[in-house]
Enzyme design. Structure first.
Site, short mmCIF file in Angstrom:
data_model
loop_
_atom_site.label_atom_id
_atom_site.label_comp_id
_atom_site.label_asym_id
_atom_site.label_seq_id
_atom_site.Cartn_x
_atom_site.Cartn_y
_atom_site.Cartn_z
N TRP A 1 0.82 -1.22 0.00
CA TRP A 1 0.00 0.00 0.00
C TRP A 1 0.85 1.27 0.00
O TRP A 1 0.33 2.35 -0.22
CB TRP A 1 -0.93 0.01 1.22
CG TRP A 1 -2.07 -0.96 1.16
CD1 TRP A 1 -2.24 -1.98 0.25
CD2 TRP A 1 -3.21 -1.01 2.03
NE1 TRP A 1 -3.40 -2.64 0.51
CE2 TRP A 1 -4.02 -2.08 1.60
CE3 TRP A 1 -3.61 -0.25 3.13
CZ2 TRP A 1 -5.23 -2.41 2.23
CZ3 TRP A 1 -4.80 -0.58 3.77
CH2 TRP A 1 -5.60 -1.65 3.32
N LYS A 2 2.15 1.14 0.34
CA LYS A 2 3.03 2.32 0.45
C LYS A 2 2.42 3.34 1.44
O LYS A 2 1.78 2.92 2.39
CB LYS A 2 3.28 2.93 -0.93
CG LYS A 2 3.72 1.86 -1.94
CD LYS A 2 4.28 2.41 -3.20
CE LYS A 2 4.69 1.24 -4.10
NZ LYS A 2 5.39 1.66 -5.29
N GLU B 1 12.18 2.18 -3.02
CA GLU B 1 11.89 3.52 -2.50
C GLU B 1 12.64 3.73 -1.18
O GLU B 1 13.07 4.85 -0.88
CB GLU B 1 10.37 3.71 -2.34
CG GLU B 1 9.71 3.87 -3.70
CD GLU B 1 8.28 3.37 -3.79
OE1 GLU B 1 7.64 3.18 -2.75
OE2 GLU B 1 7.81 3.16 -4.93
N GLU C 1 11.97 -6.52 -8.54
CA GLU C 1 11.26 -5.31 -8.95
C GLU C 1 12.20 -4.40 -9.73
O GLU C 1 12.98 -3.65 -9.13
CB GLU C 1 10.74 -4.55 -7.73
CG GLU C 1 9.73 -5.33 -6.91
CD GLU C 1 8.79 -4.40 -6.16
OE1 GLU C 1 7.58 -4.57 -6.27
OE2 GLU C 1 9.27 -3.48 -5.47
N SER D 1 4.35 -2.45 -11.76
CA SER D 1 3.23 -2.26 -12.70
C SER D 1 2.51 -3.55 -13.05
O SER D 1 2.01 -3.70 -14.17
CB SER D 1 3.70 -1.53 -13.97
OG SER D 1 4.17 -0.23 -13.64
N GLY E 1 1.71 -2.73 -6.21
CA GLY E 1 1.55 -1.40 -5.61
C GLY E 1 0.20 -0.82 -5.99
O GLY E 1 -0.82 -1.07 -5.35
N GLY E 2 0.18 -0.06 -7.08
CA GLY E 2 -1.03 0.66 -7.51
C GLY E 2 -2.29 -0.19 -7.51
O GLY E 2 -3.33 0.21 -6.98
#
Ligand code: PGA
Length: 268
Positions: A14-15, A100, A170, A216, A237-238
């Site tokens: 979810w970051k 990140e 990743e 992605s 992620g997204g």
């Protein structure tokens, strides 16, 4: 191949998204559609949502993950969280070395290794992230970079602890960009990671290692990626923030149905 030894793992990252109220709403929408999944599901969420997610998934097989951990067990580290603190909340997985964290917070291969060991020592599973930057791919050193990251991340981790390790490949340039490597390129690097683990430990350890692809991944491209022989799941992620997209990916992983000979996860 040996895919029957490995259950698919679909992990959401979810970051820094979702307040507690938003997390509750997302889970209320998402959980019913993934309850009967035939794959392992992990939600890696901000610290402030760990308890909420643990509470709301308690009677399911969905597991809770954190997005980082400090490597010391306690001490003068203002703002940090230890593995024991996470474990106490019901956390079972921790993402370590996400690009990140490496890029914005100074995580290095050495600190990734320390975080992975702290995670494993607390009895949780480390999702270790590795991956090349675009310039490294363009210079043709992807394999060297990923092999080095993998070797250093696993330094000092005993063979018997490898059941508590997942590696996520990743490519940094694919994260959040909508760009992905070809499935062949993605599988080649996952295979390289597996071969690196076989060299460090043995073939059986490599064959039972879960390797995820991340960057992605979405409902449109997941089937092709998840069908590759060395890709055992996804770090999403997204698409993990959209109930329909995440459940669609979970449905594909369930339908592909590999991992029939894998040991059952806890709680089954
Ligand atoms: P993405 O993120 O799916 O949005 O590319 C993946 C990740 O950062 O783990």
């Amino acid at each position: 191949m040996n895919k029957s030894l490995r259950r698919a793992v679909i992990a959401g990252n979810w970051k820094m998204n979702e307040t507690r109220a938003e997390a509750k709403a997302l889970l209320e929408e998402m959980v019913p559609s993934i309850l009967n999944a035939d794959c392992d599901i992990v939600f890696c969420v901000p610290y402030t949502n760990l308890e909420t997610v643990a509470d709301m998934t308690r009677v399911t097989r969905i597991k809770v993950g954190a997005e980082n951990v400090h490597y010391a067990s306690s001490g003068a580290f203002t703002g940090e969280i230890s593995a024991e603190m996470l474990c106490e909340l019901g956390v079972r997985y921790v993402i370590v070395g996400h690009s990140e964290r490496r890029r914005f917070y100074g995580d290095t291969d050495e600190t990734v290794n320390l975080r992975a060991k702290a995670t494993i020592n607390a009895g949780m599973t480390a999702i270790i992230c590795v991956g090349e930057m675009l310039s490294e791919r363009e210079h043709g050193v992807t394999n060297e970079v990923v092999a080095m990251q993998t070797k250093i991340a696993l330094e000092g981790i005993k063979q018997e602890s490898m059941k508590n390790v997942i590696i996520a490949y990743e490519p940094v340039w694919a994260i959040g960009t909508g760009r992905t490597p070809t499935v062949q390129q993605a599988n080649d690097v996952c295979k390289l990671i597996r071969n690196t683990v076989a060299d460090l430990y043995d073939q059986a350890t490599a064959d039972s290692l879960t390797i995820l692809y991340g960057g992605s991944m979405n409902p449109k491209n997941c089937e092709e990626l998840l069908s590759e022989p060395d890709i055992d799941g996804g770090l999403i992620g997204g698409s993990s923030l959209k109930a329909d997209e995440f459940s669609a990916i979970v449905a594909v992983a369930s339908r592909l149905g590999y991992g029939k000979d894998a040991p059952k996860a806890e709680g089954e």
